[in-house]
Scaffold this motif. Sequence first.
Motif, PDB file in Angstrom:
ATOM      1  N   SER A  28       0.796  -1.218   0.000  1.00 13.72           N
ATOM      2  CA  SER A  28       0.000   0.000   0.000  1.00 13.72           C
ATOM      3  C   SER A  28       0.825   1.263   0.000  1.00 13.72           C
ATOM      4  N   VAL A  29       2.168   1.172   0.128  1.00 14.72           N
ATOM      5  CA  VAL A  29       3.005   2.356   0.207  1.00 14.72           C
ATOM      6  C   VAL A  29       3.160   2.974  -1.163  1.00 14.72           C
ATOM      7  N   GLN A  30       2.971   4.290  -1.274  1.00 12.90           N
ATOM      8  CA  GLN A  30       3.199   5.005  -2.513  1.00 12.90           C
ATOM      9  C   GLN A  30       4.530   5.711  -2.407  1.00 12.90           C
ATOM     10  N   PRO A  31       5.384   5.684  -3.438  1.00 15.95           N
ATOM     11  CA  PRO A  31       6.702   6.280  -3.346  1.00 15.95           C
ATOM     12  C   PRO A  31       6.638   7.780  -3.225  1.00 15.95           C
ATOM     13  N   ALA A  32       7.563   8.345  -2.419  1.00 13.20           N
ATOM     14  CA  ALA A  32       7.619   9.786  -2.276  1.00 13.20           C
ATOM     15  C   ALA A  32       7.969  10.410  -3.613  1.00 13.20           C
ATOM     16  N   GLY A  33       7.221  11.448  -3.995  1.00 16.59           N
ATOM     17  CA  GLY A  33       7.537  12.186  -5.193  1.00 16.59           C
ATOM     18  C   GLY A  33       6.845  11.705  -6.450  1.00 16.59           C
ATOM     19  N   SER A  34       6.298  10.505  -6.453  1.00 18.51           N
ATOM     20  CA  SER A  34       5.624  10.054  -7.664  1.00 18.51           C
ATOM     21  C   SER A  34       4.184  10.529  -7.641  1.00 18.51           C
ATOM     22  N   SER A  35       3.626  10.694  -8.831  1.00 17.73           N
ATOM     23  CA  SER A  35       2.290  11.262  -8.934  1.00 17.73           C
ATOM     24  C   SER A  35       1.344  10.262  -9.553  1.00 17.73           C
ATOM     25  N   THR A  36       0.264   9.964  -8.859  1.00 18.44           N
ATOM     26  CA  THR A  36      -0.799   9.138  -9.430  1.00 18.44           C
ATOM     27  C   THR A  36      -2.070   9.951  -9.583  1.00 18.44           C
ATOM     28  N   ARG A  37      -1.935  11.278  -9.494  1.00 16.31           N
ATOM     29  CA  ARG A  37      -3.096  12.127  -9.660  1.00 16.31           C
ATOM     30  C   ARG A  37      -3.639  11.950 -11.068  1.00 16.31           C
ATOM     31  N   GLY A  38      -4.920  11.784 -11.160  1.00 18.21           N
ATOM     32  CA  GLY A  38      -5.543  11.611 -12.454  1.00 18.21           C
ATOM     33  C   GLY A  38      -5.756  10.168 -12.821  1.00 18.21           C
ATOM     34  N   ALA A  39      -5.233   9.240 -12.026  1.00 19.80           N
ATOM     35  CA  ALA A  39      -5.466   7.829 -12.297  1.00 19.80           C
ATOM     36  C   ALA A  39      -6.923   7.509 -12.006  1.00 19.80           C
ATOM     37  N   PRO A  40      -7.545   6.662 -12.818  1.00 16.03           N
ATOM     38  CA  PRO A  40      -8.949   6.314 -12.604  1.00 16.03           C
ATOM     39  C   PRO A  40      -9.182   5.786 -11.196  1.00 16.03           C
ATOM     40  N   GLN A  41     -10.270   6.188 -10.606  1.00 13.45           N
ATOM     41  CA  GLN A  41     -10.597   5.778  -9.246  1.00 13.45           C
ATOM     42  C   GLN A  41     -11.557   4.603  -9.264  1.00 13.45           C
ATOM     43  N   GLY A  42     -11.744   4.015  -8.120  1.00 12.44           N
ATOM     44  CA  GLY A  42     -12.667   2.896  -8.017  1.00 12.44           C
ATOM     45  C   GLY A  42     -12.111   1.849  -7.099  1.00 12.44           C
ATOM     46  N   ALA A  43     -12.650   0.646  -7.185  1.00 18.40           N
ATOM     47  CA  ALA A  43     -12.175  -0.441  -6.343  1.00 18.40           C
ATOM     48  C   ALA A  43     -10.708  -0.713  -6.626  1.00 18.40           C
ATOM     49  N   GLN A  44      -9.922  -0.991  -5.564  1.00 17.25           N
ATOM     50  CA  GLN A  44      -8.511  -1.210  -5.734  1.00 17.25           C
ATOM     51  C   GLN A  44      -8.103  -2.513  -5.060  1.00 17.25           C
ATOM     52  N   PRO A  45      -8.458  -3.653  -5.669  1.00 19.58           N
ATOM     53  CA  PRO A  45      -8.071  -4.928  -5.087  1.00 19.58           C
ATOM     54  C   PRO A  45      -6.572  -5.113  -5.158  1.00 19.58           C
ATOM     55  N   SER A  46      -6.058  -6.001  -4.319  1.00 22.39           N
ATOM     56  CA  SER A  46      -4.633  -6.265  -4.322  1.00 22.39           C
ATOM     57  C   SER A  46      -4.271  -7.094  -5.550  1.00 22.39           C
ATOM     58  N   LEU A  47      -2.957  -7.270  -5.767  1.00 24.43           N
ATOM     59  CA  LEU A  47      -2.488  -8.005  -6.924  1.00 24.43           C
ATOM     60  C   LEU A  47      -1.597  -9.162  -6.474  1.00 24.43           C
ATOM     61  N   PRO A  48      -2.166 -10.160  -5.810  1.00 22.13           N
ATOM     62  CA  PRO A  48      -1.331 -11.249  -5.326  1.00 22.13           C
ATOM     63  C   PRO A  48      -0.997 -12.277  -6.383  1.00 22.13           C
ATOM     64  N   ASP A  49      -1.721 -12.249  -7.523  1.00 22.51           N
ATOM     65  CA  ASP A  49      -1.581 -13.321  -8.496  1.00 22.51           C
ATOM     66  C   ASP A  49      -0.552 -12.972  -9.554  1.00 22.51           C
ATOM     67  N   ALA A  50      -0.035 -14.014 -10.197  1.00 22.45           N
ATOM     68  CA  ALA A  50       0.986 -13.834 -11.227  1.00 22.45           C
ATOM     69  C   ALA A  50       0.444 -13.036 -12.409  1.00 22.45           C
ATOM     70  N   PHE A  51      -0.843 -13.215 -12.733  1.00 28.86           N
ATOM     71  CA  PHE A  51      -1.420 -12.471 -13.843  1.00 28.86           C
ATOM     72  C   PHE A  51      -1.409 -10.976 -13.541  1.00 28.86           C
ATOM     73  N   GLY A  52      -1.724 -10.613 -12.292  1.00 32.98           N
ATOM     74  CA  GLY A  52      -1.681  -9.207 -11.899  1.00 32.98           C
ATOM     75  C   GLY A  52      -0.284  -8.639 -12.036  1.00 32.98           C
ATOM     76  N   MET A  53       0.729  -9.446 -11.709  1.00 27.49           N
ATOM     77  CA  MET A  53       2.097  -8.992 -11.843  1.00 27.49           C
ATOM     78  C   MET A  53       2.464  -8.760 -13.309  1.00 27.49           C
ATOM     79  N   ARG A  54       1.932  -9.596 -14.181  1.00 25.84           N
ATOM     80  CA  ARG A  54       2.198  -9.409 -15.604  1.00 25.84           C
ATOM     81  C   ARG A  54       1.569  -8.111 -16.115  1.00 25.84           C
ATOM     82  N   LEU A  55       0.428  -7.751 -15.566  1.00 25.56           N
ATOM     83  CA  LEU A  55      -0.195  -6.483 -15.949  1.00 25.56           C
ATOM     84  C   LEU A  55       0.682  -5.309 -15.527  1.00 25.56           C
ATOM     85  N   VAL A  56       1.246  -5.384 -14.315  1.00 20.43           N
ATOM     86  CA  VAL A  56       2.159  -4.339 -13.851  1.00 20.43           C
ATOM     87  C   VAL A  56       3.378  -4.284 -14.759  1.00 20.43           C
ATOM     88  N   ALA A  57       3.936  -5.457 -15.094  1.00 20.87           N
ATOM     89  CA  ALA A  57       5.109  -5.507 -15.961  1.00 20.87           C
ATOM     90  C   ALA A  57       4.817  -4.899 -17.323  1.00 20.87           C
TER      91      ALA A  57
END
Length: 265
Positions: A35-64
């Motif tokens: 849940s930690v957001q890095p200091a100095g990075s901006s996520t302002r403007g990112a779509p809002q809504g439900a924010q489930p965690s990404l424990p699965d390998a498929f979720g990691m591939r989406l991040v990649a």
Amino acid sequence: MVTEVGASVWDAWFGPAERRGPAGTAGPPIPESRSVQPAGSSTRGAPQGAQPSLPDAFGMRLVASLVLLLLLKYRTKQPTTRAEMLAAVSQDDQDRFPVIFRRACEYLQLVFGVDVKEVDPREGSYVLVSILGLSCDGTPSGRNGMPKTSLLVLVLWVILLEEDRAPEEAVWEALGVMGVYAGREHVFYGEPRELLTDVWVQEGYLEYRQVPGSEPARYEFLWGPRAHAETSGVQVLQHFLAVNSRQPGSPCLSEEAVSHEEERA
């Protein structure tokens, strides 16, 4: 202490099990969600809504996939639009985009030393900028490559911990914990000795010199004039204090260290 420097940065994000030995040149994996957001990075403007965690390998591939898209745009010096980032995520995973976006921002900051900044809220466009005001990306003129600012910041930190002049062996000890070794090509950073003793010396970010009176010759690293001009010891320590906070109980950095550096400044 120096070994703990590299270990703290690595463990705070990837965990001890993900460290590589001297033979490993593979880059770090996309980590599981936190849940930690890095200091100095901006996520302002990112779509809002439900924010489930990404424990699965498929979720990691989406991040990649999102990380690779942002890096490609960085290398071609083009902004990335929100529409392009959403297109990198399947239609069924649109509700997870906010956490995917946050995780990509965190990964880019720690591994590559770049922040994601929104430059046009109306168009929803983003660019990558180096952390701490540093204007370098560690790529020699005329070459393409990944941004390497995070490696430079780590070296600057080691120099601070060594009272402004770090023995060469102390620097390589810290980098070795992260799988970065002199003379060994790294998948992200290339040949690190060239970066530290040539590229960043020529650019003015580091000084690399023989320890006076040493026999046999020993060498040390100091901050260069450009590093002093673009950032400060306080900023570097505050950055690693934020990184350190992801690893509860780590002994490498404290508020007292930042206060001490502020007094010196």
